[in-house]
Design a protein around this motif. Structure first.
Motif, mmCIF file in Angstrom:
data_model
loop_
_atom_site.group_PDB
_atom_site.id
_atom_site.type_symbol
_atom_site.label_atom_id
_atom_site.label_comp_id
_atom_site.label_asym_id
_atom_site.label_seq_id
_atom_site.Cartn_x
_atom_site.Cartn_y
_atom_site.Cartn_z
ATOM 1 N N LEU A 76 34.263 44.308 35.413
ATOM 2 C CA LEU A 76 35.250 43.799 36.952
ATOM 3 C C LEU A 76 34.453 43.830 38.028
ATOM 4 O O LEU A 76 34.396 42.763 39.248
ATOM 5 N N PHE A 77 34.562 45.057 38.507
ATOM 6 C CA PHE A 77 34.509 45.445 40.075
ATOM 7 C C PHE A 77 32.733 44.419 40.600
ATOM 8 O O PHE A 77 32.763 43.758 41.622
ATOM 9 N N LEU A 78 31.903 44.892 39.849
ATOM 10 C CA LEU A 78 30.447 44.601 39.597
ATOM 11 C C LEU A 78 30.117 42.656 39.698
ATOM 12 O O LEU A 78 29.587 42.110 40.425
ATOM 13 N N GLN A 79 31.242 42.442 38.723
ATOM 14 C CA GLN A 79 31.252 41.120 39.407
ATOM 15 C C GLN A 79 32.255 39.938 40.358
ATOM 16 O O GLN A 79 32.123 39.041 40.080
ATOM 17 N N GLY A 80 32.837 40.948 40.794
ATOM 18 C CA GLY A 80 33.905 40.358 42.134
ATOM 19 C C GLY A 80 35.122 39.519 41.794
ATOM 20 O O GLY A 80 35.261 39.914 42.535
ATOM 21 N N LYS A 81 35.189 40.443 40.336
ATOM 22 C CA LYS A 81 36.455 40.397 39.986
ATOM 23 C C LYS A 81 37.967 40.776 40.910
ATOM 24 O O LYS A 81 39.034 40.528 40.540
ATOM 25 N N ILE A 82 37.364 41.880 40.938
ATOM 26 C CA ILE A 82 38.424 42.979 41.569
ATOM 27 C C ILE A 82 37.778 43.603 42.738
ATOM 28 O O ILE A 82 36.437 43.679 42.653
ATOM 29 N N GLY A 83 38.849 44.384 43.771
ATOM 30 C CA GLY A 83 38.823 44.863 44.387
ATOM 31 C C GLY A 83 37.912 46.984 43.718
ATOM 32 O O GLY A 83 38.598 46.967 42.688
ATOM 33 N N PHE A 84 37.239 47.600 44.590
ATOM 34 C CA PHE A 84 37.081 48.953 44.456
ATOM 35 C C PHE A 84 38.178 50.134 44.415
ATOM 36 O O PHE A 84 37.928 50.679 42.606
ATOM 37 N N HIS A 85 39.914 49.477 45.324
ATOM 38 C CA HIS A 85 40.543 50.284 44.791
ATOM 39 C C HIS A 85 41.642 49.611 43.312
ATOM 40 O O HIS A 85 42.419 51.011 43.014
ATOM 41 N N GLU A 86 40.639 48.892 42.781
ATOM 42 C CA GLU A 86 41.368 48.150 41.827
ATOM 43 C C GLU A 86 41.094 49.007 40.765
ATOM 44 O O GLU A 86 41.971 48.999 39.683
ATOM 45 N N ILE A 87 40.401 49.221 40.782
ATOM 46 C CA ILE A 87 39.470 50.127 38.971
ATOM 47 C C ILE A 87 40.814 51.424 39.137
ATOM 48 O O ILE A 87 40.416 50.848 37.766
ATOM 49 N N SER A 88 41.180 52.615 39.804
ATOM 50 C CA SER A 88 41.623 53.414 39.687
ATOM 51 C C SER A 88 43.044 52.599 40.076
ATOM 52 O O SER A 88 43.907 53.167 38.680
ATOM 53 N N GLU A 89 43.723 51.948 40.299
ATOM 54 C CA GLU A 89 44.599 51.258 39.829
ATOM 55 C C GLU A 89 44.832 50.597 38.734
ATOM 56 O O GLU A 89 46.434 51.367 37.765
ATOM 57 N N ARG A 90 44.568 50.271 38.328
ATOM 58 C CA ARG A 90 44.692 49.579 36.685
ATOM 59 C C ARG A 90 44.796 50.931 35.630
ATOM 60 O O ARG A 90 44.837 50.835 34.834
#
Length: 382
Positions: A333-347
């Protein structure tokens, strides 16, 4: 001559494995290849090495590749069944598995059950099903030889010593492209920046994992299963120069390290030739040129993925499976630009909190837990 199959031959590790084989054609014969859907490169590899069988994931791509090859004697197969066919060829002695993600689990298990030694470059296999895979390896008398530079370093430092004499394992990490960044700075990082690793040339998924420090977290879990140690015996240290690839401390306070310039062909070659070593022409370590080596404590406040990996390992059961599956989806999702970098750990933390841990399961149940996790993350994103 050793017969090998390469799962993921068109990826970063796969291409470097091809380089090693190309330099040692009298030592190795490639019997099987798989290349996801990059049929242009896979076609070149097939024409050069003439394997008995080759696999891609998509059936239409497989048909296109078959047409391109014309009268080639290489059998073209596809999908998960195709990967398994490549991994279980009767004449194969060793399977190098470098596919990325959970897709590598079943082919690896089937190869182990077929009594093939494994050169493992697929972290997810042991993260999601380490207990099952290692038990199968013991049952069938199969060697699991690590390819990752850090685990290869540990493996080499353990040769000739007793596991009961280990005090701790020290995994080194470069720190990735965002080492030293604050939380505010991490809010603004881009995909392009995350893919710009300072030391290693890796695929997109592993590059992002390195940037979040999840790559090191997955390696901690993998080390637990590979070397049969407790989480408390595994320490992570940031080492920006990436010269020391990892260390083992013994109970007499002796510490052994494996060193060299960052070059994945070295651990790949060792995995292919183990227990022997072959001469090569890769750059040799010059300590005077390196000058100094530095070390730092990882910042798990700014990079919580490493902390979450440790917590998942300590909880055990199905938690590492969820960690792995959620991370795969979130990185994509991050690579697709759908979430931010910080959202990886948050989610990631949210899904771990939601999951009800299962402590006894088989491979089919692992796949179900993996699927539940992916659906949960996707629903969160909608």
């Amino acid at each position: 001559m050793k017969n090998i199959s390469i799962l993921g031959s068109t990826g970063s590790i796969g291409r470097q494995t091809i380089d090693v084989v190309r330099s040692n054609k009298e030592e190795f014969h490639i019997s099987g290849l798989s290349g996801n859907n990059n049929i242009e490169l896979l076609e070149q590899q097939i024409r050069e090495f003439r394997p008995r069988i080759a696999a891609v994931m998509d059936e239409a791509k497989a048909l296109e590749l078959w047409k391109r090859l014309g009268k080639s004697k290489t059998e073209i197969v596809w999908g998960l069944d195709g990967l398994i066919a490549v991994a279980t060829l009767e004449e194969v002695d060793l399977v190098l598995t470098s596919v990325v993600g959970m897709i590598g689990l079943l082919p690896t298990i089937r190869a182990v059950q077929g009594k093939k030694n494994i050169a493992l470059a697929n972290k997810e296999t042991l993260v999601a099903a380490g207990e099952i895979v290692m038990e199968e390896a013991r049952r069938h008398g199969v060697k699991i030889i690590p390819v990752d530079s850090e685990h290869s370093a540990i493996f080499q430092c353990l040769q000739g010593y007793r596991m009961k004499d280990i005090r701790r394992i020290i995994l080194t990490a470069s720190g990735g492209p965002f080492r030293g960044y604050s939380k505010d700075e991490l809010q603004k990082v881009t995909v392009a920046e995350a893919l710009r690793h300072p030391r290693w040339n890796m695929g997109k998924k592993i590059s992002v994992d390195s940037a979040t420090l999840m790559n090191k977290g997955l390696e901690v879990i993998e080390a637990k299963w590979l070397f049969d140690v407790d989480a408390a015996q595994i320490e992570v240290v940031i080492h920006p120069q990436s010269i020391i690839h990892s260390l083992v401390e013994y109970k007499d306070s002796s510490v052994l390290a494996q060193m060299g310039y960052p070059d994945m062909r070295v651990p790949i070659q060792y995995a292919l030739t183990y227990p022997n070593r072959l001469e090569n022409h890769y750059e040799k370590l010059d300590l005077l040129k390196v000058g100094s080596l530095t070390f730092e404590k990882p910042d798990t406040d700014c990079f919580p993925c490493l902390r979450l990996a440790y917590e998942s390992l300590k909880i055990g059961g199905s938690m590492p499976t969820v960690l792995n599956a959620a991370n795969e989806v979130l990185v994509e999702l991050f690579l697709q630009g759908k979430i931010g970098f910080h959202e990886i750990s948050e989610r990631l933390e949210k899904v771990l909190e939601k999951h009800e841990v299962v402590h006894r399961f088989d491979v089919n149940e692992i796949m179900e837990i993996d699927l539940w996790t992916r659906k949960w993350i996707q629903n969160m994103t909608i």
